[in-house]
Design an enzyme around this catalytic site. Sequence first.
Site, PDB file in Angstrom:
ATOM      1  N   GLU A  50      40.347  50.237  33.642  1.00  0.00           N
ATOM      2  CA  GLU A  50      41.253  50.477  34.776  1.00  0.00           C
ATOM      3  C   GLU A  50      41.911  49.184  35.216  1.00  0.00           C
ATOM      4  O   GLU A  50      41.452  48.093  34.942  1.00  0.00           O
ATOM      5  CB  GLU A  50      40.536  51.118  35.953  1.00  0.00           C
ATOM      6  CG  GLU A  50      39.171  50.562  36.282  1.00  0.00           C
ATOM      7  CD  GLU A  50      39.094  49.088  36.505  1.00  0.00           C
ATOM      8  OE1 GLU A  50      39.898  48.590  37.337  1.00  0.00           O
ATOM      9  OE2 GLU A  50      38.251  48.405  35.880  1.00  0.00           O
TER      10      GLU A  50
ATOM     11  N   GLU B   1      39.457  46.471  33.424  1.00  0.00           N
ATOM     12  CA  GLU B   1      40.473  46.770  32.395  1.00  0.00           C
ATOM     13  C   GLU B   1      39.885  47.510  31.192  1.00  0.00           C
ATOM     14  O   GLU B   1      40.607  48.070  30.376  1.00  0.00           O
ATOM     15  CB  GLU B   1      41.147  45.482  31.861  1.00  0.00           C
ATOM     16  CG  GLU B   1      41.908  44.693  32.897  1.00  0.00           C
ATOM     17  CD  GLU B   1      42.496  43.401  32.327  1.00  0.00           C
ATOM     18  OE1 GLU B   1      42.391  43.175  31.104  1.00  0.00           O
ATOM     19  OE2 GLU B   1      43.071  42.620  33.105  1.00  0.00           O
TER      20      GLU B   1
END
Lengths: 382, 382
Positions: free
Chosen positions: A204, A347
Amino acid sequence: MLQPAFENNGGYMDNLLTGNHSEKIFLTSDSTVDATLSSIRHLEPELFRQTKIRLDKKTKPLGSLGMLEEFAGKVVAISGKQNPNLSKKVIFTFAGDHGVVEEGVSAFPKEVTPQMVFNILKGGAGINVLARHSGIEVRVVDVGVDYDFGNCPGLLHRKVARGTRNLSSGPAMTVEECIAALKVGIELASECRDEGIGLVGTGEMGIGNTTPSSAIIACIAGLAPEKVTHRGTGISDQALEIKLGAIRRGLAVNQPDPANPLDVLTCLGGCEIAAITGLILGCAANRIPVVVDGFISTAGALVATEMNRAVRDYIFAAHQSVEVGHRYMLERIGCRPVLDLDMRLGEGTGAALAMHIIEAGVKILLEMATFEQAGVSIGDNS
Amino acid sequence: MLQPAFENNGGYMDNLLTGNHSEKIFLTSDSTVDATLSSIRHLEPELFRQTKIRLDKKTKPLGSLGMLEEFAGKVVAISGKQNPNLSKKVIFTFAGDHGVVEEGVSAFPKEVTPQMVFNILKGGAGINVLARHSGIEVRVVDVGVDYDFGNCPGLLHRKVARGTRNLSSGPAMTVEECIAALKVGIELASECRDEGIGLVGTGEMGIGNTTPSSAIIACIAGLAPEKVTHRGTGISDQALEIKLGAIRRGLAVNQPDPANPLDVLTCLGGCEIAAITGLILGCAANRIPVVVDGFISTAGALVATEMNRAVRDYIFAAHQSVEVGHRYMLERIGCRPVLDLDMRLGEGTGAALAMHIIEAGVKILLEMATFEQAGVSIGDNS
């Protein structure tokens, strides 16, 4: 407490599908989500047992590859395939913005979310470096960024909202937005099944998203916010107090029901967190092993496992994050992390590293010689 | 206590080479070994500092890649290169036999050592699978196998003895054998420097070699053998008692001097353990980062760091082994393991996995975009 559509239609029912496990499945009012939730079964021990027998014939002392052997057994059991093919691996990095950023909960300004989306699309972010290093494709999904990307090539356009609302003063999402974000993840998992992707990772990007993640674990596990709230990207003592205040007000204002994971996700979550929940549910339903990155991804995984405990069987926890709330999430889910490298970038960076290790376990099963093949004498513990 | 050649010539001298560190270097009576030992310097903090500055410009919260960032800094400082090239990576798997096997200390018969050498040469062993998975070359070195390999292609023929003698009734090696094995490792490290190999891993294959490894840590750290002796490849309670008895007798009969690492290695070690010690010394002297596998490899690393504390700066501990004595070794060396996956296979398998993670750290330094390059706003913690 938010009590919309699912008050009458939603709730738990006994899951008697697997015989041994009479666990409850939470249902929403959406047919796609509910079909997905209902189709997730606990893994069959028989597939683990068969894999252990195969591994015990390999030229090594019994069990001496530890967790690598467990990974192999779990991937076989999840996929239902004796020889799982992990040649195609994908990490989904879901991007979303957060209304609560207006409170001052992050060290970075909100515009960093779209800036980092562009950075990932150009291949310059941490997730790109680590995914390339392990032969993993990165797919960036705009599920809730407060920015108009236009016809930006390479980006998966699945926006359900231009950011959430400020959770400290009301629900972050509407139930419809939350369901839509769940379905983004579910649909991407279905596409992975069609593409023959053998291993999926979550990731994310969303400035401010440790705040909803802390709020979610505080609510579900009934923990004081100060126990599960940390410095995120690196905020000051003062900003940490602001962040804690925002979470406390969010819990007080929304009064989300800890026993209702959709309510918790809607009131406190983010679009990218909900999409991760959906991706994990979809992977479990499609028998694709899914590697959950750090703190924010695990918030999504936590909601998924609260909806159906069997989801836990399909999850690998990539790593132990530095974020203090993370271990409470992993404890509640019941997952031991693959790695512990003091990371807290998100991420999908932890997932990228862990996927390589999990694939290593599968290669041990597929490629290592047996005692018989190698003409090696068997020990007296075999 | 064994008191041969090095009694007069050997011993410690002040190491004033690095200015800040007035530590002692143990010297042997061999000019190659002593030149190697004397040339190993502590790393310069300046190179770490410069690397941190570069990493802090990358598009991520400060320090958020945790140990990966430390790995990058350490590889830069070791190699002395701002942009270390890790494209060539090698694991050396040293094979040797152990006289103490006649006591019944292993679950596997002695002939498994050459059988496994052939298995590794054919590419079927665990180390082959894991090294291939991470783009690492495996080199198998016969440094002390009790078997005539003839002109076996692919094998590095560096035999210094056909196995050690039984350490429970006298010194495992002569000092000459021990020095010869050290020099095998030192020479291989020099070859690596000439070949431009950027990262080296250690590994071993030798039935019975957890016994000398336990004996070495017991002696050097002054620990009771039962604290540092475990089941190796998976022996029974009865065999564990036999193993403990052999170690106790070995310590009583040889009376090795804990302050004399060459004496400890000669009396209690193995040819492959000594070669690993030499490889690590050689890598440190040639500024090549070296990834130390599990229990047996760490016994070799322990001897190397006892000879010159600065060696520690050049070492990465690949993983935490299940062998109970391993953590005492890592504590004494002062190394945090990269991985903890309940592994205990040896061969270099843990090193293979850890080398991929360490290389990931270096790639973060080399490949990740800066805030400026990516046009990303800097946070208020930067």
